[in-house]
Write an enzyme that holds these catalytic residues in place. Structure first.
Site, PDB file in Angstrom:
ATOM      1  N   ARG A 235       0.739  -1.137   0.091  1.00 55.64           N
ATOM      2  CA  ARG A 235       0.033   0.012  -0.059  1.00 55.64           C
ATOM      3  C   ARG A 235       0.805   1.194  -0.042  1.00 55.64           C
ATOM      4  O   ARG A 235       2.139   1.362   0.538  1.00 55.64           O
ATOM      5  CB  ARG A 235      -0.979   0.003   1.220  1.00 55.64           C
ATOM      6  CG  ARG A 235      -2.152  -0.874   1.281  1.00 55.64           C
ATOM      7  CD  ARG A 235      -3.121  -0.209   0.246  1.00 55.64           C
ATOM      8  NE  ARG A 235      -4.442  -1.173   0.519  1.00 55.64           N
ATOM      9  CZ  ARG A 235      -4.670  -2.009  -0.402  1.00 55.64           C
ATOM     10  NH1 ARG A 235      -3.934  -2.269  -1.568  1.00 55.64           N
ATOM     11  NH2 ARG A 235      -6.066  -2.647  -0.491  1.00 55.64           N
ATOM     12  N   GLU A 264      -3.446   7.651  -4.605  1.00 57.40           N
ATOM     13  CA  GLU A 264      -3.684   7.142  -5.840  1.00 57.40           C
ATOM     14  C   GLU A 264      -5.168   7.645  -6.423  1.00 57.40           C
ATOM     15  O   GLU A 264      -6.177   7.850  -5.575  1.00 57.40           O
ATOM     16  CB  GLU A 264      -3.972   5.694  -6.042  1.00 57.40           C
ATOM     17  CG  GLU A 264      -2.788   5.090  -5.550  1.00 57.40           C
ATOM     18  CD  GLU A 264      -2.653   3.551  -5.411  1.00 57.40           C
ATOM     19  OE1 GLU A 264      -3.396   2.986  -5.672  1.00 57.40           O
ATOM     20  OE2 GLU A 264      -1.569   2.714  -5.084  1.00 57.40           O
ATOM     21  N   HIS A 282      -0.676   0.610  -9.908  1.00 61.57           N
ATOM     22  CA  HIS A 282      -1.525  -0.332  -9.125  1.00 61.57           C
ATOM     23  C   HIS A 282      -2.102  -1.543  -9.850  1.00 61.57           C
ATOM     24  O   HIS A 282      -3.305  -1.780  -9.965  1.00 61.57           O
ATOM     25  CB  HIS A 282      -2.453   0.205  -8.375  1.00 61.57           C
ATOM     26  CG  HIS A 282      -2.771  -0.421  -7.020  1.00 61.57           C
ATOM     27  ND1 HIS A 282      -3.336   0.347  -5.859  1.00 61.57           N
ATOM     28  CD2 HIS A 282      -2.728  -1.685  -6.571  1.00 61.57           C
ATOM     29  CE1 HIS A 282      -3.518  -0.599  -4.800  1.00 61.57           C
ATOM     30  NE2 HIS A 282      -3.258  -1.832  -5.521  1.00 61.57           N
TER      31      HIS A 282
END
Length: 317
Positions: A235, A264, A282
């Site tokens: 993360r 993000e 991601h």
């Protein structure tokens, strides 16, 4: 499953893959993010909503759970659930499920891919050729991967899958986690600083959330050193992004491969401009095969709940 007015009603709190949406629509009445887009519609539907469907980046705070008096289950499309207030759900007797295991291989593959791409400077080499720079002389030498020392911050399912792949590259594997893992043959270090000081490549694959926020800070990066590389497939919150930018700018570490970021999809321009970093959006679980398997498990958990069968992958804590 059901038809007509007895179809369970679900609140979707995040964008979902079309194949999962199509499957859900066949069996449920869906309310897609109306808690954000249409407060009046949400207020009207909230007493009837029996399930919430989220993804790994979604937020389901205590306040939202409290607004859903009929809530019975929360199903997460993803292995991470740090945005879900699990204690608040469990206090209400509402189980939470996620999609572990099915994405282990993809995330582990990407971690190794980022490690190699960062050390061997593959994206930079691609740009070098495309810009016709090769005609002016050879590209600078890069860093060997095989035989290097790999440190894993986290030794869960995905961490173990990364370690298995690293062994094929004759790497020495070490790790840190909250406590040593039984049956894991790799060297254990008590904290990330000690681990970083002992390795060439530091791969972050620990859960997100408050307990790990900023875990990889300036001290860890300093310990990793000017010939060390950081890879983050966990993360964005786990890495102190400002400290990482400074470390990359000033040569505190040699480079980084990042699949996750603090905010993000907004990646700081300072990070995007650095020449010694490889960035991906991601995509740890981002293959069609794995996303479809995740979608099926998300659906199957809901189906199990609403047909009175045991949940397949409940979250314990």
């Amino acid at each position: 499953m059901t038809s007509g007015t007895d179809r369970p009603e679900l609140l979707l709190v995040a964008p979902l893959m079309p194949f999962l949406l199509d499957q859900l629509r066949q069996h449920y009445t869906l309310h897609d993010r109306i808690h954000v887009s249409d407060p009046a519609a949400f207020a009207a539907a909230a007493p009837r909503i029996r399930g919430v469907v989220a993804n790994g980046e979604a937020k389901v705070p205590r306040e939202l759970i409290a607004q859903l008096p009929a809530l019975e289950v929360i199903s997460v499309f993803g292995v991470g659930y740090d945005g879900i207030d699990v204690p608040a759900a469990h206090a209400r007797g509402v189980p939470v499920t996620n999609t572990p295991a099915v994405l282990n291989d993809d995330v582990a593959d990407l971690a190794i891919g980022l490690l190699i791409a960062t050390a061997r400077r593959i994206p930079q080499a691609d740009r070098f050729v495309r810009a016709n720079e090769w005609t002016h002389g050879p590209i600078a030498l890069s860093r060997k991967v095989t035989g290097g020392r790999l440190g894993l911050v986290g030794m869960g399912r995905i961490g173990q899958a990364i370690a298995e792949r690293a062994l094929a590259f004759k790497m020495e594997v070490a790790y840190t986690s909250r406590s040593p893992r039984a049956g894991v043959p790799y060297t254990y270090y008590p904290d990330p600083v000690a681990l970083a000081a002992a390795v060439d490549f530091l791969v972050v694959i620990t859960p997100g959330g408050a307990a790990t926020k900023g875990l990889i800070d300036a001290r860890v990066l300093q310990a990793l050193g000017p010939e060390g590389y950081l890879v983050n497939v966990a993360r964005g919150s786990v890495v102190d992004e400002a400290a990482l930018i400074e470390a990359l700018r000033h040569g505190t570490i040699a480079g980084a491969g990042l699949d996750v970021f603090a905010n993000e999809p907004n990646v700081p321009e300072a990070l995007r401009a650095l020449p010694n970093v490889v960035l991906t959006p991601h995509i740890g679980s981002g293959t069609r095969q794995t996303r479809e398997a995740m979608g099926q498990l998300t659906f199957d958990n809901l189906h199990a709940h609403f047909t009175g069968r045991p949940l397949l992958t409940p979250v314990d804590a």
